[in-house]
Write a protein that holds these residues in place. Structure first.
Motif, PDB file in Angstrom:
ATOM      1  N   TYR A   1       0.833  -1.200   0.000  1.00  0.00           N
ATOM      2  CA  TYR A   1       0.000   0.000   0.000  1.00  0.00           C
ATOM      3  C   TYR A   1       0.871   1.254   0.000  1.00  0.00           C
ATOM      4  CZ  TYR A   1       1.041   0.171   4.983  1.00  0.00           C
ATOM      5  OH  TYR A   1       1.688   0.213   6.189  1.00  0.00           O
ATOM      6  N   ALA A   2       0.287   2.350  -0.494  1.00  0.00           N
ATOM      7  CA  ALA A   2       0.942   3.656  -0.490  1.00  0.00           C
ATOM      8  C   ALA A   2      -0.128   4.732  -0.393  1.00  0.00           C
ATOM      9  CB  ALA A   2       1.766   3.846  -1.764  1.00  0.00           C
ATOM     10  N   GLU A   3       0.195   5.826   0.320  1.00  0.00           N
ATOM     11  CA  GLU A   3      -0.758   6.918   0.494  1.00  0.00           C
ATOM     12  C   GLU A   3      -0.008   8.229   0.671  1.00  0.00           C
ATOM     13  OE1 GLU A   3      -4.564   6.879   3.018  1.00  0.00           O
ATOM     14  OE2 GLU A   3      -3.068   7.861   4.297  1.00  0.00           O
ATOM     15  N   ILE A   4      -0.522   9.295   0.073  1.00  0.00           N
ATOM     16  CA  ILE A   4      -0.006  10.653   0.229  1.00  0.00           C
ATOM     17  C   ILE A   4      -1.130  11.489   0.818  1.00  0.00           C
ATOM     18  CG2 ILE A   4       0.858  12.698  -0.950  1.00  0.00           C
ATOM     19  CD1 ILE A   4       1.944  10.820  -3.121  1.00  0.00           C
ATOM     20  N   THR A   5      -0.836  12.271   1.882  1.00  0.00           N
ATOM     21  CA  THR A   5      -1.845  13.078   2.557  1.00  0.00           C
ATOM     22  C   THR A   5      -1.357  14.514   2.695  1.00  0.00           C
ATOM     23  OG1 THR A   5      -2.583  11.172   3.825  1.00  0.00           O
ATOM     24  CG2 THR A   5      -3.235  13.321   4.647  1.00  0.00           C
ATOM     25  N   ASP A   6      -2.242  15.453   2.390  1.00  0.00           N
ATOM     26  CA  ASP A   6      -1.986  16.872   2.570  1.00  0.00           C
ATOM     27  C   ASP A   6      -3.062  17.408   3.509  1.00  0.00           C
ATOM     28  OD1 ASP A   6      -0.753  19.341   2.208  1.00  0.00           O
ATOM     29  OD2 ASP A   6      -2.019  19.848   0.511  1.00  0.00           O
ATOM     30  N   GLU A   7      -2.657  18.011   4.628  1.00  0.00           N
ATOM     31  CA  GLU A   7      -3.606  18.504   5.625  1.00  0.00           C
ATOM     32  C   GLU A   7      -3.368  19.987   5.861  1.00  0.00           C
ATOM     33  OE1 GLU A   7      -4.949  17.506  10.202  1.00  0.00           O
ATOM     34  OE2 GLU A   7      -3.776  16.062   9.067  1.00  0.00           O
ATOM     35  N   VAL A   8      -4.440  20.758   5.890  1.00  0.00           N
ATOM     36  CA  VAL A   8      -4.348  22.201   6.061  1.00  0.00           C
ATOM     37  C   VAL A   8      -5.385  22.651   7.094  1.00  0.00           C
ATOM     38  CG1 VAL A   8      -5.899  22.703   4.135  1.00  0.00           C
ATOM     39  CG2 VAL A   8      -4.234  24.404   4.826  1.00  0.00           C
ATOM     40  N   GLY A   9      -4.995  23.634   7.913  1.00  0.00           N
ATOM     41  CA  GLY A   9      -5.917  24.189   8.888  1.00  0.00           C
ATOM     42  C   GLY A   9      -6.794  25.244   8.245  1.00  0.00           C
ATOM     43  N   PHE A  10      -7.984  25.429   8.789  1.00  0.00           N
ATOM     44  CA  PHE A  10      -8.858  26.495   8.309  1.00  0.00           C
ATOM     45  C   PHE A  10      -9.552  27.135   9.499  1.00  0.00           C
ATOM     46  CE2 PHE A  10     -11.392  22.642   8.119  1.00  0.00           C
ATOM     47  CZ  PHE A  10     -12.624  23.031   8.623  1.00  0.00           C
ATOM     48  N   GLY A  11     -10.143  28.296   9.282  1.00  0.00           N
ATOM     49  CA  GLY A  11     -10.749  29.026  10.393  1.00  0.00           C
ATOM     50  C   GLY A  11      -9.663  29.603  11.279  1.00  0.00           C
ATOM     51  N   SER A  12      -9.755  29.342  12.590  1.00  0.00           N
ATOM     52  CA  SER A  12      -8.785  29.901  13.533  1.00  0.00           C
ATOM     53  C   SER A  12      -7.401  29.255  13.412  1.00  0.00           C
ATOM     54  CB  SER A  12      -9.304  29.737  14.966  1.00  0.00           C
ATOM     55  OG  SER A  12      -9.448  28.371  15.270  1.00  0.00           O
ATOM     56  N   SER A  13      -7.297  28.101  12.758  1.00  0.00           N
ATOM     57  CA  SER A  13      -6.000  27.437  12.597  1.00  0.00           C
ATOM     58  C   SER A  13      -5.554  27.429  11.143  1.00  0.00           C
ATOM     59  CB  SER A  13      -6.067  26.016  13.157  1.00  0.00           C
ATOM     60  OG  SER A  13      -7.277  25.395  12.865  1.00  0.00           O
ATOM     61  N   SER A  14      -5.825  28.521  10.422  1.00  0.00           N
ATOM     62  CA  SER A  14      -5.548  28.550   8.988  1.00  0.00           C
ATOM     63  C   SER A  14      -4.063  28.578   8.652  1.00  0.00           C
ATOM     64  CB  SER A  14      -6.246  29.744   8.340  1.00  0.00           C
ATOM     65  OG  SER A  14      -5.771  30.945   8.904  1.00  0.00           O
ATOM     66  N   GLY A  15      -3.183  28.813   9.604  1.00  0.00           N
ATOM     67  CA  GLY A  15      -1.748  28.833   9.328  1.00  0.00           C
ATOM     68  C   GLY A  15      -1.100  27.456   9.362  1.00  0.00           C
ATOM     69  N   ASN A  16      -1.806  26.431   9.769  1.00  0.00           N
ATOM     70  CA  ASN A  16      -1.236  25.089   9.885  1.00  0.00           C
ATOM     71  C   ASN A  16      -1.278  24.346   8.556  1.00  0.00           C
ATOM     72  OD1 ASN A  16      -1.004  25.610  12.615  1.00  0.00           O
ATOM     73  ND2 ASN A  16      -2.909  24.581  13.134  1.00  0.00           N
ATOM     74  N   HIS A  17      -0.176  23.638   8.228  1.00  0.00           N
ATOM     75  CA  HIS A  17      -0.111  22.849   7.002  1.00  0.00           C
ATOM     76  C   HIS A  17       0.805  21.650   7.237  1.00  0.00           C
ATOM     77  CE1 HIS A  17       1.272  21.799   2.886  1.00  0.00           C
ATOM     78  NE2 HIS A  17      -0.017  21.928   2.675  1.00  0.00           N
ATOM     79  N   THR A  18       0.341  20.464   6.851  1.00  0.00           N
ATOM     80  CA  THR A  18       1.114  19.243   7.026  1.00  0.00           C
ATOM     81  C   THR A  18       1.048  18.404   5.758  1.00  0.00           C
ATOM     82  OG1 THR A  18       0.507  19.208   9.355  1.00  0.00           O
ATOM     83  CG2 THR A  18       1.384  17.185   8.464  1.00  0.00           C
ATOM     84  N   PHE A  19       2.175  17.835   5.364  1.00  0.00           N
ATOM     85  CA  PHE A  19       2.242  16.929   4.218  1.00  0.00           C
ATOM     86  C   PHE A  19       2.904  15.652   4.696  1.00  0.00           C
ATOM     87  CE2 PHE A  19       4.449  15.151   0.549  1.00  0.00           C
ATOM     88  CZ  PHE A  19       3.413  15.079  -0.360  1.00  0.00           C
ATOM     89  N   GLY A  20       2.321  14.500   4.342  1.00  0.00           N
ATOM     90  CA  GLY A  20       2.905  13.241   4.770  1.00  0.00           C
ATOM     91  C   GLY A  20       2.619  12.117   3.795  1.00  0.00           C
ATOM     92  N   TRP A  21       3.316  11.009   3.982  1.00  0.00           N
ATOM     93  CA  TRP A  21       3.106   9.843   3.123  1.00  0.00           C
ATOM     94  C   TRP A  21       3.377   8.578   3.920  1.00  0.00           C
ATOM     95  CZ3 TRP A  21       7.568   6.963   2.330  1.00  0.00           C
ATOM     96  CH2 TRP A  21       8.768   7.619   2.595  1.00  0.00           C
ATOM     97  N   ASN A  22       2.746   7.509   3.487  1.00  0.00           N
ATOM     98  CA  ASN A  22       2.939   6.176   4.057  1.00  0.00           C
ATOM     99  C   ASN A  22       3.131   5.195   2.912  1.00  0.00           C
ATOM    100  OD1 ASN A  22       2.559   6.584   6.869  1.00  0.00           O
ATOM    101  ND2 ASN A  22       0.366   6.840   6.492  1.00  0.00           N
TER     102      ASN A  22
END
Length: 97
Positions: free
Chosen positions: A69-90
């Protein structure tokens, strides 16, 4: 922290041995403050309250009990946490007994 998740997933199977998928999730953390006690000092850390994540991945069955298996994930904050951003993979190999 109590976190709620809602999401939508679309998948496509190919010849009963492989699958591709795309997934969108929305997360909401109900308790965003975590405190840690060190002697008389209290340290407070803030966690993201609202985030959205998009994942794209796939699975290839190698046998009845093993798959790759393989997965790529991009996560971003919105609203009060709009400055947060995470990129990851498994990426991995799974064997079921």
């Amino acid at each position: 922290t109590l976190t709620a998740r809602g999401g939508l997933r679309a998948e496509r199977s190919f010849a009963d041995t492989s699958m591709l998928y795309g997934q969108i999730d929305i997360y909401h953390a109900f308790d965003t403050g975590t405190s840690v006690m060190f002697g008389q000092d209290t340290m407070l850390t803030e966690r993201a309250q609202n985030t959205a994540a998009m994942s794209i991945g796939g699975v290839v069955a190698l046998s009845d009990r093993a798959q790759f298996y393989a997965e790529i994930t991009d996560e971003v904050g919105f609203g009060s946490s709009s400055g947060n951003h995470t990129f990851g993979w498994n990426i991995g190999y799974e064997v079921r007994f």
